[in-house]
Design a protein around this motif. Structure first.
Motif, short mmCIF file in Angstrom:
data_model
loop_
_atom_site.label_atom_id
_atom_site.label_comp_id
_atom_site.label_asym_id
_atom_site.label_seq_id
_atom_site.Cartn_x
_atom_site.Cartn_y
_atom_site.Cartn_z
N TYR A 256 0.80 -1.22 0.00
CA TYR A 256 0.00 0.00 0.00
C TYR A 256 0.84 1.27 0.00
CZ TYR A 256 -3.90 -3.13 0.95
OH TYR A 256 -4.84 -4.12 0.86
N LYS A 257 2.12 1.15 0.36
CA LYS A 257 3.00 2.33 0.38
C LYS A 257 3.69 2.58 -0.96
CE LYS A 257 3.95 2.06 5.34
NZ LYS A 257 4.99 1.95 6.40
N HIS B 299 -0.32 3.54 -3.49
CA HIS B 299 -1.27 2.52 -3.92
C HIS B 299 -2.48 2.50 -2.98
CE1 HIS B 299 -2.35 -1.44 -5.73
NE2 HIS B 299 -2.88 -1.64 -4.55
N GLY B 300 -2.21 2.55 -1.66
CA GLY B 300 -3.28 2.50 -0.69
C GLY B 300 -4.20 3.70 -0.75
#
Length: 219
Positions: free
Chosen positions: A126-127, A166-167
């Motif tokens: 997510y990073k 992405h998150g």
């Protein structure tokens, strides 16, 4: 696919062949059926290779639009099993693989979950920077950024990929679409029958195996 041997006037086997087969010891009937099973497995693998069903039609296309060949792994793990020396089955050792094969054979609905997606594709990072597909979806759904002199304008794909993780991109996209993140969802699966055979072809092949055994014994 399941085959049960019983004398039947409509079968390709002659009466003498049927009686000869039924008189054989269980271990020899098992060997005959396993030989037939390997033949049927070869047919199933050829259908997967040519992407055609038992009746010669092309496999239904993947919903995702991907052009990769379908069901490749299902052919590799298919094995013939004989029960009680008179019943042949083609199936998979792993129950999950068997359930997937049955779903594709008959068609139906597969229930996908977020946890299962993570097991298949791995836990997303997510990073990491937003992906291009996320950026395109955000732009298509009207994601905006602030102008240098005030006000808002539609973001570019490049800006999204350079400024969002992405998150965060996933959360914003869910809000723009007005949807909560699903934990499970149905996936329709089209029927792609690759297992099975016409009865007369099965019996014809069986007759050939018996005849070959008889020739060997006579020789």
């Amino acid at each position: 696919m399941t085959l049960i041997i019983k004398p039947n006037k409509s079968q390709v086997l002659s009466a003498s062949q049927q009686l000869s087969l039924l008189r054989l010891p269980a271990n020899k009937r098992t060997r005959i059926l396993k030989t037939l099973g390997r033949y049927e497995r070869t047919l199933a693998r050829k259908r997967i290779s040519s992407q055609t069903t038992v009746d010669g039609r092309r496999f239904a296309k993947s919903k995702s639009g991907k052009k990769s060949r379908l069901l490749q792994r299902l052919g590799r793990t298919l094995e013939p099993y004989v029960k009680n020396a008179n019943r042949l089955e083609l199936k998979h050792k792993a129950p999950m693989t068997g359930r997937i094969a049955a779903l594709h054979q008959k068609g139906g609905i597969e229930r996908m979950t977020a946890a299962r997606m993570n097991r298949i594709h791995g836990q997303p990072d997510y990073k990491a920077p937003a992906s291009r597909s996320q950026a395109k979806a955000l732009v298509a759904n009207g994601y905006q950024v602030r102008k240098a002199k005030g006000g808002l304008r539609r973001a570019t794909i490049r800006e999204v990929m350079e400024t969002l993780t992405h998150g965060k991109a996933g959360l914003i996209l869910s809000k723009l679409r007005g949807k909560q993140k699903k934990q499970s969802w149905p996936i329709p699966v089209a029927a792609r029958p690759f297992l099975g055979d016409k009865a007369d072809n099965v019996q014809r092949q069986l007759a050939g195996i018996i005849e070959q055994i008889n020739k060997t014994q006579r020789g």
